[in-house]
Scaffold this motif. Structure first.
Motif: not given
Length: 448
Positions: A145, A111, A35, A114
Motif C-alpha cells: 500500500g 493498494e 506512490r 483501498d
C-alpha cells in the motif's frame, strides 16, 4: 526496461519467504511506500523469472463486482480454475487459501488499503480466513500500500481485525544518494551540479529518475525537456496527490503551496491562507506522509517551535515552480515557467543542497541523531547537527552553494548556544563547510 537499482535485501527476503513457504506455511508480508517509489517494480523483480508461482491483484477503485470479475479471470488464466465463479472478494481469498493447501502460492494485493473503499468488512473476512487457514495453507500473502498511516493502522491499530497478523513489515524508501549517483553515472552525466539537480527533481524516487534518464539523452538544459509539452512532470503532482487527498485536495494543495513559498510555521500558513489548518497539517504529516515537522535539535517533542517542510524534494520543486504557475500551465506558456526557474533555481537549489547533505550523512550510518538548530528568536541557524553518541563525536555543518562563502569562525560562534544546551561533555566537536564545490569529495568520504 530500465535497469533496476538497489532493493537487494528486500528482494532476497521476499524470495526466501516464498521459496520456504512449504515449510513455514502461511506468511503475511506488509509493504508500504509512497506512490512512485517502486514497490510494484520491486515485487515484479522479486518474483518474475523465479521458480515461484505468484498472482498480482490490484485493488483499483472499482465496485466489488467489477474487481471480482477481474480477479476471477486472472485466477482462471493463471491457476487453470476454469469453472471458478466467485460472487465476492471473500470468495476470491477463500479459494486462494484452499488452492495453496496443495500448491505453494504467492499472492500480491496492491493498494491493499483501498479495500476500505470497496468493502470495509473484507478486512474482518480476511482476518477470519487467515486465522483459520494460516497453519495449513502454503501462501505468502503480500499486502502492498501507498498510504503509510492507513496501512499501519490496518495492521497495528488496536481495534483493527488484522492487528499483528503481519510476519514482515517492509517500508520502501526513495533511493539513497549513492544510487542516484549511479543512475546519473550510468548515463555519463555525473557532475556535482547534475547530482543536485537530479536530487531536487527526483528525491530518489525511481520513476522520476527514469524520466530524468530519458530526458538526459536529449541535448541542452534539462529544464527545456521537463518543462514542455508532453512532459510527465507537468501534471505529476496533481496525478499523484488528488486521489489520495480526495474531495479536500484543494485545501491540501493550498497548504503545500504556502509551505513551498516559505511559509513554514503554522501561524504563517494560517495568515497566508486566512484560515485554520491545524487538522489538515496533522493529516498531511500522519496520514499522507507529505510534510515533515522540524524542531531545533535541542527542543522537546512538545515544543511549539515547529517548522514544516514538504517531505519529497520532487513535490517541493513541483509546488514551488509548476503549481505556483498553474495559470501559465493552463495557457501552455512553458517558456514563462522556464524563465521563473532560470531566475530562482540557483537560490532554491542552494537551500535544497542542505537536504542532500543530510541524506548523504544519513546513508553513511555514522550518526545516531541528526537535525538542524535555531535559537528561540529564530536566529543562529545551524544547517546540520549530526551526533554519534557511541564514539562521542559531534559534526556541525554549514551548507553553502559556494565553499568560499563558508566562515568557520562564524559557525563556531553560532554553535555556542547549541553546545551549551546539548550538554555533551567529553564529545569531540568537528566544524565543516559543505558546498557544491566539495559535494563529490563529501560523498566519497562518507559513502566509500
Amino acid at each position: 526496461m530500465q535497469k533496476f537499482y538497489n532493493r537487494e535485501k528486500e528482494m532476497d527476503t521476499l524470495r526466501r519467504i516464498s521459496k520456504n513457504i512449504s515449510d513455514h506455511k502461511g506468511q503475511l508480508s506488509v509493504m508500504i511506500g509512497r506512490r512512485r517509489v517502486g514497490k510494484t517494480r520491486l515485487l515484479s523483480e522479486a518474483f518474475i523469472d523465479q521458480d515461484i508461482k505468484y498472482l498480482y491483484l490490484f485493488i483499483s477503485r472499482k465496485t466489488e463486482r467489477s474487481l471480482v470479475a477481474e480477479f476471477a479471470e486472472i485466477i482462471r488464466n493463471e491457476l487453470g480454475a476454469k469453472f471458478f465463479k466467485p460472487q465476492s472478494l471473500k470468495d476470491i481469498f477463500e479459494y486462494l487459501l484452499d488452492y495453496s493447501k496443495n500448491e505453494p502460492l504467492t499472492v500480491i494485493v496492491d493498494e491493499f488499503q483501498d479495500i476500505q473503499r470497496v468493502n470495509s468488512s473484507l478486512f474482518s473476512d480476511i482476518q477470519n480466513l487467515w486465522d483459520t487457514n494460516k497453519q495449513t495453507s502454503m501462501m505468502h500473502l503480500v499486502c502492498c500500500g501507498s498510504l503509510y498511516n492507513m496501512m499501519t493502522k490496518i495492521f497495528k491499530g488496536q481495534d483493527e481485525p488484522l492487528l499483528n497478523r503481519d510476519d514482515r513489515f517492509f517500508k520502501i524508501k526513495p533511493l539513497q544518494p549513492t544510487y542516484i549517483r549511479s543512475v546519473i553515472a550510468d548515463h555519463s552525466k555525473f557532475t556535482a551540479e547534475n547530482m543536485l539537480e537530479w536530487w531536487c527533481l527526483s528525491g530518489g524516487i525511481p520513476k522520476y529518475l527514469e524520466w530524468l534518464a530519458n530526458f538526459a539523452n536529449e541535448s541542452g538544459n534539462i529544464f527545456d525537456s521537463i518543462i514542455s509539452d508532453f512532459s510527465p512532470f507537468i501534471k505529476e503532482g496533481t496525478h499523484r496527490l488528488v486521489e489520495d487527498f480526495g474531495s479536500e485536495h484543494r485545501i491540501y494543495f493550498d497548504i503545500l503551496g504556502a509551505i513551498s513559498q516559505g511559509h513554514t510555521s503554522r501561524s504563517r500558513i494560517e495568515n497566508y491562507l486566512g484560515l485554520g489548518v491545524g487538522v489538515h497539517l496533522e493529516k498531511l504529516e500522519d496520514d499522507f506522509d507529505s510534510i515533515t515537522k522540524m524542531r531545533p535539535m535541542t527542543s522537546k517533542e512538545t515544543s511549539r517551535d515547529v517548522r514544516y517542510s514538504i517531505s519529497d524534494p520532487f513535490l517541493k520543486f513541483w509546488f514551488r515552480f509548476i503549481h505556483a504557475n498553474k495559470s501559465a500551465v493552463e495557457m501552455e506558456n512553458y517558456e514563462y515557467i522556464r524563465n521563473h526557474i532560470d531566475r530562482d533555481f540557483e537560490t532554491y537549489s542552494g537551500l535544497e543542497l542542505e537536504s542532500l547533505f543530510q541524506a548523504i550523512l544519513a546513508e553513511s550510518k555514522q550518526f545516531g541523531r541528526m537535525g538542524s538548530y535555531w535559537d528561540a528568536k529564530g536566529h543562529n541557524e545551524i544547517d546540520i547537527v549530526a551526533i554519534n553518541d557511541l564514539d562521542k563525536q559531534v559534526l556541525i555543518v554549514e551548507v553553502k552553494r559556494q565553499q568560499k562563502k563558508y566562515n568557520e569562525t562564524k559557525l563556531i560562534e553560532k554553535s555556542h548556544g547549541l553546545l551549551k544546551k546539548l550538554k555533551l561533555s567529553g564529545y569531540n566537536v568537528t566544524y565543516r563547510g559543505f558546498s557544491l564545490d566539495n559535494l563529490v569529495e563529501v560523498m566519497d568520504e562518507f559513502l566509500s
